[in-house]
Design a protein around this motif. Structure first.
Motif, PDB file in Angstrom:
ATOM      1  N   VAL A  29      41.116  55.279 -87.567  1.00  0.00           N
ATOM      2  CA  VAL A  29      41.579  56.024 -86.283  1.00  0.00           C
ATOM      3  C   VAL A  29      42.250  54.971 -85.510  1.00  0.00           C
ATOM      4  N   ARG A  30      41.640  54.039 -84.990  1.00  0.00           N
ATOM      5  CA  ARG A  30      41.856  52.795 -84.254  1.00  0.00           C
ATOM      6  C   ARG A  30      43.275  52.204 -84.904  1.00  0.00           C
ATOM      7  N   SER A  31      43.471  51.965 -86.054  1.00  0.00           N
ATOM      8  CA  SER A  31      44.692  51.414 -86.516  1.00  0.00           C
ATOM      9  C   SER A  31      45.854  52.372 -86.408  1.00  0.00           C
ATOM     10  N   HIS A  32      45.676  53.716 -86.361  1.00  0.00           N
ATOM     11  CA  HIS A  32      46.724  54.342 -86.493  1.00  0.00           C
ATOM     12  C   HIS A  32      47.144  55.144 -85.346  1.00  0.00           C
ATOM     13  N   ALA A  33      46.060  55.392 -84.464  1.00  0.00           N
ATOM     14  CA  ALA A  33      46.251  56.219 -83.084  1.00  0.00           C
ATOM     15  C   ALA A  33      47.360  55.766 -82.371  1.00  0.00           C
ATOM     16  N   ASP A  34      48.097  56.734 -81.843  1.00  0.00           N
ATOM     17  CA  ASP A  34      49.265  56.385 -80.981  1.00  0.00           C
ATOM     18  C   ASP A  34      48.573  56.528 -79.489  1.00  0.00           C
ATOM     19  N   THR A  35      47.978  57.558 -79.217  1.00  0.00           N
ATOM     20  CA  THR A  35      47.253  57.722 -78.093  1.00  0.00           C
ATOM     21  C   THR A  35      45.933  56.905 -77.616  1.00  0.00           C
ATOM     22  N   GLU A  36      45.763  56.534 -76.533  1.00  0.00           N
ATOM     23  CA  GLU A  36      44.796  55.899 -75.905  1.00  0.00           C
ATOM     24  C   GLU A  36      43.629  56.714 -76.140  1.00  0.00           C
ATOM     25  N   PHE A  37      43.641  57.988 -75.931  1.00  0.00           N
ATOM     26  CA  PHE A  37      42.475  58.861 -76.120  1.00  0.00           C
ATOM     27  C   PHE A  37      41.764  58.661 -77.357  1.00  0.00           C
ATOM     28  N   TYR A  38      42.540  58.755 -78.353  1.00  0.00           N
ATOM     29  CA  TYR A  38      41.956  58.794 -79.647  1.00  0.00           C
ATOM     30  C   TYR A  38      41.386  57.387 -80.026  1.00  0.00           C
ATOM     31  N   ARG A  39      42.059  56.327 -79.566  1.00  0.00           N
ATOM     32  CA  ARG A  39      41.431  55.205 -79.943  1.00  0.00           C
ATOM     33  C   ARG A  39      40.186  54.849 -79.195  1.00  0.00           C
TER      34      ARG A  39
END
Lengths: 254, 275, 927
Positions: A183-193
């Motif tokens: 998730v961290r590598s691919h998320a665009d939004t800060e929320f999901y990171r």
């Protein structure tokens, strides 16, 4: 030696855990207005000292801060967890534990069986080992634990502790790290990171915490303990034992 | 009030005594013989199988080959019941990359959906077209919210709720199919499936559904390794045929006698070389 | 399996533990309280839900096998239904193991009932039409109403007719029934006061009964002793495929082929023909020629059964082609009457060569079959199906085909044609005491007005319908449409139809659409929204007969008769009306013959007409002696429903009482300790038919005018009850008020028999080349000029038909190719490839088939099993209502084409039977 804790205070750390799992589970559903509202509400409630306030083991305010417009969230959610083609962070235990190309594997069946033993079943149109469901399952076990504590059924409460530990050990805990990485590598939004961070940190810490507690209670536990033997071989547990288990040695400052 | 002692009763007694091992480490060689003279081509086997196994339209483990030959008035029509042949040398299993298909109890070619990756090699390898791919979530017909007359008739989803059936299944879903390690309550998209000689019934001492269902007693089932079994009696009496013998699959489903029974007026024909 | 409550209360709440949870499930501070129970998961968003108990992993299911009866065709097989003990659903069905007819063997159609029971398109609730306009293309705009409202409206209409003394304007039509049918079909109309109770029998196979009737005095279907026979000729009968007693005959057929020869007379290669020794592909309509020729062969070759028929005194066979025989030279046995007359009047010149010219079947085959059939006699069966006799001149063919059994002595004999041993069921309490003057007037209305005895005009000059030998004794179902349209003998203002779809199932069904449009108040009781329901004013949803109701039927085969019980298998305690109402049916449905009648009765009593109610109260539970209102009192509608259900149960118990009550006399057969034991078994088996017990030479008697088997039919002439001494010449006075036979019918209409026969389209005359009183061949009466309509249409019933009610089952369509030559999911018309080539038609082409009555558009299939010059098509498709699978688009477009649009409304008038076969001429063209 502790002063006599009120019932409410006895339960407090467990309530935090219950609510944390609940919140995380909710955050892994498809985002909608409800989710935004939820985070706002939770943040407002949390840490308020009034009666009826919410206690949490995770920094909900940080998640709330990272909330952005619904559209961006939905797009990111779809990219990461749904498809239609490449799914960047498939939220299924099967993928991480069994076979990267497969869903609906042995793990799914085992997880379903676990749910069934607790008289629940997957309520989403998804395989049973979806992250939201597994998180909510631990929530459920934790809630049963708290209910047992409140009722003075200490053996039952301890048993639920053991089962939570087992579930984390054989299931959720095994793949949360790798999943969070994706998730961290691919998320665009800060929320999901941030969500990935918080989830990983919380789950791993919670696993260790549970292990400590079980040690203090003198309860045998181990991975793959699925011979169905639910008996707690501890003799009679007393309130004091639980107090000691739940409140002693916690270093997370609550 | 007496009851019929039937062929089914006899075979069921044999089945009850089978000692099956799920890894195929048993001495049982399950065979099915189809007596084409008794078969009337009614299709009761097909519908019974569909109902037993919760199959949707388009997925028929028990099916048929029909053939019409000749020219009026010298025409023949033949109906041949078909199902998975549970081959001794099964190309589906030998070609399966994950060993999802394997020889299991009684020599049945079993399929483990947990191992299946939906590659369909088995379908290509099977010379009989007896492996079915689930291309969609099962029973889409039952996932429908329309009624033909609003409030007067039901919708499929409403009917299922009324009788307490959920999941991708019809309202007449058969829960007895759920028994056993490799049975899924319903199936799911992306894996294949095939006839299992109703292993879920065998394990309860019951005959495969098609065998029990046939009103003509045209199917005989049992252990070829048991010298006293009914199948052996029949296989000893008649030289059986199998489908596509040249493929070398050695089917366990065998055919005896002829669908077109009957006789004809005897004669030697004529030496018709023409002028 | 309880569901949690979903609290939508936005305020904080406590869960069942007394712990403070918010609506989403978060735990709040300030907890206190009691022990937790329940899960409370459905708060806001949730990933998990409470699991339904029955889905517990790897739990084995059991279920209970409960007895009932299948009514998918009139084999009426006793059945057992597996009811799942966890969910109370019917999972599957099989033959009843206690049945001596077939045991656990059930034909393919029995399991299809599961798809009928759990069909979403089933009516679940009473409805009322709100669109006053009626028509095929008019949406009725049905809306739901309560049972109370529906019953009130029906009662209102009945009271209106009573008050106007016009009760004869009511009508009841029957389709699939049980033997509780007298209640709705006979007694209810009588008490209300209408003569118009119309059954479907004339579109079943009524003409078949004329064969055995006018030869041996038995107006009924037969059973065939196949386990003991050595030769079977099937005439248009397809016993491994369709009616009757398919389960038994299918089971026996494989063995039958080993010990007997089977020949099939049939224009197309049927299922039975494909497995038979001989197929005689007869030109449609010409079956009678073959029958006469076979009789000719049997007599000329001296192969008749002497014991049954008689012999030449000097042993010299005088049956020689072209020569008449002096009756005095033949010593006829006491079992037989008129074989010499039959020879002299018909058979003497009917050679196989002549028959080949007429029928298209090779002479040598006719001869061979006849010879081998007779050589196998008396263990030989001439099996009459509907094909040869449901034709305009069919009665005489029926007699000819059945008379062959007489010639070989297989009548009632081992390996031959048998009937049913005594039924023995009790009569239901009757209506006579409750029939008042208004009703009597209504019942008598047709005596003084209009044409015929009922709305179907039976008994009129052109519709003798000689059931049992009586003028107007039988129904002429399809003609009721004409009676309605012509308002002759009366206008119809109220129609109650049950378990039928006349607007689809009758030939030239278009007329029924017109007739139904005309009726101002039509109530229909059925399971599905059929084509007939489309025209109705009130739809009442019916219980499914195999699973949800009390009833009784019977099976006849394997030498016995069985009495079969229907019962509400979905209820754990079917004797308990509460359990049945609450759990014994899938929806809010009721039983036509019993519950609905009872509810109407109470409603009529409320309005001051209590005759029907008093009639119903006669139905006491034979074990407790309690009438329905003694078992349940109370004035609510629910109380009425309970009484109605008690009434239903009592009727079944009363009807079958001889079977289960040791204190009541019954024919020889199974014995039971009481109701409970019988109910659980579900079937009573009689003792075996006693071979030859009707033979006069063995001390018995046939139920004919002469008491003998008649090759010269006095019974057709004057009816079975007029005693005719076989040794006397024919010259009798008879009672004009009780006309019987052809002479009776002629007298009733002040004319002579020849006039009757001419009016009814027969070629026979009392002194003609074809004699009125012997079985004989008549050329078929073609419905259509062969220039315009050069093909003969061969209709036959789908093997997967549950009497036309299974078209909405996907299994029918998926496995439709069990009809030889058909294709799954299609409705094909089959053509011989040579005919197709001439018309330029290829496999899969869309074609139009047309007749003088109508036309359809369907897909062509080229198949060698079709006789050139004919078009063969399975009956059963062409629905535009009924359900989403049966129709192409519900209420809008038909799937395939209905054969009935092509088949004109014609009759074999002596029997009243509709014509389906033999005479239907069509044209075929590529679209």
């Amino acid at each position: 030696m502790y002063e006599k804790l009120s019932d409410d205070d006895l339960l407090a750390p467990e309530r935090c855990r219950v609510n944390a799992y609940k919140l995380l589970a909710e955050c892994f559903h498809e985002p909608d207005e409800e989710l935004a509202g939820l985070l706002t509400e939770v943040t407002a409630d949390e840490g308020s000292d009034r009666d009826g306030g919410l206690e949490l083991d995770i920094p909900a305010d940080e998640l709330n801060e990272a909330m952005t417009d619904l559209e961006s969230l939905r797009v990111d959610y779809a990219r990461l967890f749904v498809g239609p083609f490449e799914v960047l962070a498939p939220p299924y235990e099967s993928t991480y534990v069994d076979d990267p190309d497969r869903v609906m594997t042995e793990s799914t069946v085992e997880v379903t069986n676990e749910y069934r033993q607790e008289q629940v079943d997957i309520g989403l149109d998804e395989p049973a080992d979806h992250v939201a469901a597994e998180l909510e399952f631990v929530y459920l076990l934790a809630r049963h634990e708290v209910e047992a504590l409140a009722a003075g059924e200490y053996e039952t409460a301890a048993d639920y502790l053991r089962r939570q530990h087992e579930f984390l050990g054989t299931h959720l805990g095994r793949w949360i790290g790798e999943f969070a990485d994706d998730v961290r590598s691919h998320a665009d939004t800060e929320f999901y990171r941030r969500l990935a961070d918080e989830t990983e940190r919380f789950v791993e810490r919670d696993g260790r915490r549970l292990a400590d507690r079980l040690d203090r209670l003198g309860i045998q536990y181990g991975e793959g303990d699925d011979d169905g033997d639910d008996d707690i071989d501890t003799g009679d547990l007393e309130r004091a034992d639980l107090v000691a288990a739940l409140h002693g040695g916690d270093d997370d400052g609550r | 009030m007496t009851e019929h002692h039937s062929l089914d009763d006899e075979m069921r007694t044999e089945v009850e005594q089978l000692q099956l091992d799920e890894n195929g480490d048993d001495d049982v060689d399950l065979n099915m013989v189809i007596d084409l003279q008794s078969c009337t081509g009614c299709g009761a086997c097909n519908i019974g199988c569909a109902q037993e196994n919760n199959l949707q339209e388009g997925v028929a483990f028990s099916s048929r080959i029909v053939e019409t030959d000749g020219q009026f008035p010298n025409v023949s029509y033949e109906y041949t019941p078909t199902l998975c042949n549970q081959c001794e040398d099964a190309p589906c299993a030998s070609g399966c990359p994950t060993s999802a298909l394997y020889e299991g109890e009684g020599g049945i070619t079993m399929h483990d959906p947990d191992q299946c990756i939906g590659c369909k090699y088995c379908m290509i390898n099977c010379p009989y077209d007896e492996i079915h791919l689930h291309k969609e979530d099962p029973h889409p017909r039952w996932d429908d919210d329309e009624a033909v007359i609003d409030e007067g008739t039901a919708t499929p989803t409403e009917l299922k709720a009324e009788v307490g059936v959920d999941g991708d299944a019809p309202a007449y879903y058969n829960p007895n199919r759920e028994v056993g390690e490799h049975e899924h309550p319903t199936r799911f998209k992306g894996v294949v499936e095939k006839c299992t000689f109703c292993v879920h019934r065998l394990n309860k001492g019951e005959l495969p559904r098609c065998v029990e269902e046939c009103p003509c007693d045209a199917r005989i089932f049992g252990d070829r390794n048991d010298p006293d079994s009914k199948v052996n009696e029949i296989l000893g009496r008649y030289n059986p045929d199998v489908l596509k013998e040249e493929e070398g699959t050695e089917p366990k489903v065998k055919y005896v006698r002829d669908y077109n029974g009957g006789s004809y007026e005897r004669g030697k024909g004529e030496p018709a070389l023409g002028d | 399996m309880s569901k949690n409550d979903t609290t939508n209360d936005p305020t904080d709440t406590t869960d069942s533990a007394g712990l403070a949870l918010d609506r989403r499930g978060f735990m709040k501070t300030g907890a206190a309280g009691a022990v937790a129970a329940g899960l409370g998961l459905s708060f806001g968003l949730s990933s998990l839900v409470e699991a339904d108990d029955y889905r517990d992993a790897l739990v084995e299911h059991t279920g209970e096998w409960r007895a009932s009866t299948c009514a998918g065709c009139t084999s009426w097989c006793a059945a057992q239904i597996l009811v799942d003990d966890e969910t109370g659903r019917a999972i599957r069905t099989r033959g009843n193991e206690h049945s001596q007819v077939h045991g656990r063997n059930d034909c393919v159609r029995q399991d299809m009932a599961i798809q009928q029971l759990y069909d979403p398109d089933r009516l679940k609730q009473p409805m009322r039409r709100t669109n006053p306009e009626k028509g095929k293309d008019v949406d009725p705009e049905f809306e739901p109403i309560s049972w109370e409202e529906a019953i009130e409206e029906i009662a209102d209409k009945i009271m209106e007719l009573r008050e106007n003394e016009e009760t004869h304007k009511a009508m009841v039509t029957r389709g699939r029934y049980t033997y509780l049918r007298p209640i709705l079909y006979s007694h209810f109309p009588q008490i209300i006061g209408t003569p118009n109770n119309i059954s479907h029998s004339a579109i079943c196979a009524e003409a078949e009964k004329a064969g055995p009737m006018f030869t041996e005095g038995e107006w009924s279907y037969r059973q065939y002793d196949v386990t003991e026979t050595r030769y079977v000729i099937c005439w248009g009968a397809d016993p491994i495929s369709t009616n009757r007693q398919v389960s038994h005959y299918s089971h026996e057929f494989g063995d039958l082929l080993d010990r007997a020869e089977v020949a099939v007379v049939e224009p197309r290669l049927s299922s039975t023909a494909s497995k038979a020794d001989e197929w005689l592909p007869v030109e449609p309509g010409y079956d009678g020629a073959i029958a006469s020729a076979m009789a000719h062969v049997i007599l000329t070759e001296g192969l008749w059964n002497e014991e049954f028929v008689g012999e030449f005194e000097d042993g010299d066979n005088r049956f020689v082609e072209g020569e008449e025989v002096d009756p005095d030279t033949f010593d006829e046995s006491e079992n037989s009457h008129g074989v010499v007359q039959w020879w002299n009047l018909e058979l003497n010149d009917k050679t196989p060569e002549w028959a080949e010219e007429e029928s298209g079947v090779p002479a040598e085959q006719i001869e061979r079959v006849a010879r081998r059939f007779a050589q196998a006699g008396p263990n030989a069966i001439s099996w009459l199906g509907g094909g040869p006799c449901m034709q305009i001149r069919g009665t005489y063919t029926a007699m000819a085909v059945h008379a062959l059994n007489g010639l070989v002595g297989s009548v009632g004999n081992e390996g031959g044609t048998l009937y049913a041993p005594d039924d023995g069921t009790a009569s239901l309490p009757g209506p006579d005491e409750f029939t008042d003057e208004i009703a009597e007037e209504g019942l008598a209305y047709p005596e003084e007005h209009g044409t015929g005895d009922k709305i179907d005009q039976r008994g009129s000059l052109e519709l003798p319908a000689l059931k049992g030998g009586e003028s107007g004794g039988g129904v002429v179902t399809n003609n009721a449409a004409d009676g309605i349209l012509e308002e002759d003998p009366m206008e119809i203002e109220l129609l109650i139809s049950y378990w039928n779809n006349y607007a689809f199932s009758n030939p030239e069904s278009q007329r029924w659409e017109d007739a139904l449009e005309k009726i101002p108040f039509h109530v229909t009781i059925e399971t599905h929204p059929s084509e007939t329901a489309w025209f109705a004013d009130i739809l009442l949803p019916a219980t499914h007969h195999q699973f949800e109701r009390w009833g009784q039927l019977r099976s006849t085969a394997n030498g016995i008769r069985s009495i079969n019980l229907h019962q509400p298998v979905l209820a754990d305690d079917p004797d308990d009306p509460e359990d049945v109402l609450d759990n014994g049916r899938l929806w809010d449905v009721k039983t036509d013959e019993t519950e609905i009648v009872y509810l109407i009765a109470e409603e009529l009593a409320d309005r001051g007409f209590d005759n029907l109610f008093e009639y119903c109260e006669q139905y006491e539970d034979p074990e407790t002696g309690l009438a329905p209102s003694e078992e349940y009192d109370g004035g609510s509608f629910r109380d009425r429903e309970l009484r109605a259900q008690a009434f239903s149960r009592n009727a079944a118990k009363l009807r079958t009482q001889p079977m289960w009550d040791p204190d009541v006399e019954a024919p020889p057969g199974d014995e039971f300790d009481g109701w409970e034991e019988f109910r659980e078994a579900g079937v009573w088996n009689s003792d075996h038919w006693e071979y030859r017990h009707r033979w006069p030479s063995e001390g018995g008697e046939f139920d004919t005018a002469t008491g003998r088997f008649e090759f010269f039919s006095e019974t057709l002439r004057v009816g079975p009850d007029t005693d005719v001494d076989p040794d006397d010449d024919i010259d009798l006075e008879f009672d004009v008020d009780d006309p019987d036979g052809l002479e009776g019918h002629a007298e009733r209409h002040d004319t002579d028999v020849d006039d009757v026969l001419e009016t009814c389209n027969y070629l026979a005359r009392t002194d003609g080349e074809r004699h009125a009183y012997v079985p004989h061949y008549e050329e078929p009466y073609d419905m259509g000029d062969d220039g315009d309509y050069p093909f003969k249409f061969v209709d036959y019933k789908d093997r997967l038909n549950r009497e036309g009610r299974s078209a909405n089952a996907t299994w029918l369509h998926e496995f439709k190719d069990v009809n030889p030559g058909d294709e799954p999911w299609e409705d094909v018309a089959k053509l011989n490839p040579r005919d197709a080539a001439e018309l330029g038609i290829e496999d899969g082409d869309e074609i139009r088939i047309s007749s003088p009555a109508g036309e359809i558009e369907v897909t062509a299939k080229l198949w060698e099993g079709v006789k050139p010059g004919t078009v063969a098509k399975t009956w059963g498709q062409g629905h535009w209502a009924y359900g989403r699978v049966a129709s192409e688009e519900f209420g809008e477009e038909e799937h395939g084409g209905s054969n009935n649009r092509l088949i004109g409304a014609e009759y074999d008038r002596l029997s009243g039977s509709s014509v389906f076969y033999g005479d239907v001429c069509v044209d075929v063209e590529k679209l």
